[in-house]
Design an enzyme around this catalytic site. Structure first.
Site, short mmCIF file in Angstrom:
data_model
loop_
_atom_site.label_atom_id
_atom_site.label_comp_id
_atom_site.label_asym_id
_atom_site.label_seq_id
_atom_site.Cartn_x
_atom_site.Cartn_y
_atom_site.Cartn_z
N GLU A 105 0.86 -1.20 0.00
CA GLU A 105 0.00 0.00 0.00
C GLU A 105 0.89 1.24 0.00
O GLU A 105 2.01 1.20 0.53
CB GLU A 105 -0.90 -0.02 1.24
CG GLU A 105 -1.85 1.15 1.39
CD GLU A 105 -2.75 1.32 0.18
OE1 GLU A 105 -2.50 2.29 -0.57
OE2 GLU A 105 -3.66 0.51 -0.04
N ASN A 132 5.22 1.18 -4.42
CA ASN A 132 4.45 0.96 -5.63
C ASN A 132 4.44 -0.54 -5.94
O ASN A 132 5.49 -1.13 -6.20
CB ASN A 132 5.09 1.74 -6.78
CG ASN A 132 4.36 1.56 -8.09
OD1 ASN A 132 3.14 1.41 -8.13
ND2 ASN A 132 5.11 1.59 -9.19
N ASP A 155 -8.44 1.34 -7.93
CA ASP A 155 -9.00 2.60 -8.46
C ASP A 155 -9.42 2.38 -9.91
O ASP A 155 -8.60 2.00 -10.75
CB ASP A 155 -7.95 3.70 -8.37
CG ASP A 155 -8.53 5.09 -8.60
OD1 ASP A 155 -9.49 5.20 -9.40
OD2 ASP A 155 -8.02 6.05 -8.01
N LYS A 159 -12.55 8.33 -15.70
CA LYS A 159 -12.49 9.18 -16.89
C LYS A 159 -11.62 8.52 -17.96
O LYS A 159 -10.56 7.97 -17.67
CB LYS A 159 -11.94 10.56 -16.54
CG LYS A 159 -12.85 11.36 -15.62
CD LYS A 159 -12.27 12.72 -15.31
CE LYS A 159 -13.20 13.52 -14.39
NZ LYS A 159 -12.63 14.85 -14.06
N THR A 227 -16.27 -5.95 3.19
CA THR A 227 -15.88 -4.67 3.79
C THR A 227 -16.97 -3.62 3.58
O THR A 227 -17.87 -3.79 2.76
CB THR A 227 -14.57 -4.16 3.15
OG1 THR A 227 -14.81 -3.90 1.76
CG2 THR A 227 -13.46 -5.18 3.30
N PHE A 229 -16.55 -0.87 2.12
CA PHE A 229 -16.39 -0.37 0.75
C PHE A 229 -17.18 -1.23 -0.23
O PHE A 229 -17.90 -0.72 -1.08
CB PHE A 229 -14.91 -0.37 0.37
CG PHE A 229 -14.64 0.18 -1.01
CD1 PHE A 229 -14.42 1.54 -1.20
CD2 PHE A 229 -14.63 -0.65 -2.12
CE1 PHE A 229 -14.17 2.05 -2.47
CE2 PHE A 229 -14.39 -0.15 -3.39
CZ PHE A 229 -14.17 1.21 -3.56
N GLU A 230 -17.04 -2.55 -0.10
CA GLU A 230 -17.77 -3.44 -1.00
C GLU A 230 -19.27 -3.33 -0.78
O GLU A 230 -20.06 -3.33 -1.73
CB GLU A 230 -17.31 -4.89 -0.80
CG GLU A 230 -18.00 -5.86 -1.73
CD GLU A 230 -17.46 -7.28 -1.63
OE1 GLU A 230 -18.12 -8.20 -2.17
OE2 GLU A 230 -16.39 -7.48 -1.01
#
Length: 248
Positions: A105, A132, A155, A159, A227, A229-230
């Site tokens: 992370e 990274n 992510d 766009k 989670t 988020f999910e």
């Protein structure tokens, strides 16, 4: 805080120091006092030393790490790319003490929260890397050292002009092939439909991988804890798409 390069300005473009775009924009931000204490006190136990290249989260040329030395034993290794606050990997580490887990992370606060929860749970089979992820998989870890690689809800870079930053692409399949042992598994999940379709297209075209599921999508990975988020994605009506591929 441990000795590290300062976080870049919020408009800093990390690709300035790299030959290809990264899948994140690392913004500066303050940690809470509890997170700062955790970073100071728990980093020696959980955070592995990844020598830096020119960018704040890059991996130095020639830097390597041996999982057997990092964890102090020989065991299957599962790597989560973009572990966030650590919910999925902490749950898995607690459920599978005979397996080692590496969370990669770039967001310091997320790593600090993971350390706090890991220390509370008494996890001894979990390590963290602030770097990274593609560089860790491509340079730092030995070839064939991982039994599984997880990429959960990366992510989506919604766009069109930003989609070149999406993590799962042809180059990522090459990097993941390198780090996975023969027969190893890459697990993917997203709540963004067009990214799921892109992931599937990329992976289906990768000669080193074969599907480990039938039909359009893989069943939900039972080892992934649900989670917030999910759940939020599901509550918004987004379909959660799983994919699973085996290194052929």
């Amino acid at each position: 805080m441990t000795d590290q390069q300062p976080l870049p300005h919020k408009n800093f473009d990390p690709s300035t120091f790299r030959d290809k775009p990264v899948s994140f924009v690392r913004r500066s931000g303050r940690m809470t006092p509890a997170q700062e204490r955790a970073w100071e006190e728990l980093s020696p136990a959980y955070l592995i030393d990844v020598p830096r290249g020119p960018a704040a989260t890059s991996v130095a040329e020639g830097a390597t790490g041996d999982p057997e030395q990092i964890f102090g034993r020989k065991a299957p290794l599962v790597i989560e790319v973009g572990s966030g606050q650590g919910h999925a990997i902490l749950h898995a580490a607690a459920e599978h003490p005979d397996t080692d887990f590496l969370a990669i992370e770039v967001f310091t606060a997320g790593l600090a929260r993971t350390m706090i929860r890991a220390e509370k749970a008494g996890n001894t089979n979990l390590k963290l890397a602030e770097a990274n992820a593609p560089e860790v998989l491509e340079r730092f870890l030995p070839a064939g050292s991982a039994s599984e690689v997880w990429v959960f809800f990366p992510d989506p870079w919604k766009k069109a002009r930003h989609q070149k930053r999406r993590l799962v692409n042809e180059d990522f399949t090459r990097i993941t092939e390198r780090v996975l042992a023969p027969g190893g598994t890459l697990r993917l999940a997203t709540d963004w439909e067009d990214y799921a379709e892109q992931m599937r297209e990329v992976m289906d075209a990768a000669p080193a991988f074969e599907r480990s599921f039938e039909g359009e999508w893989a069943p939900r990975f039972e080892g992934r804890i649900l989670t917030a988020f999910e759940k939020k994605g599901s509550d918004l009506g987004r379909a959660i798409r799983d994919l699973s591929y085996r290194k052929a």
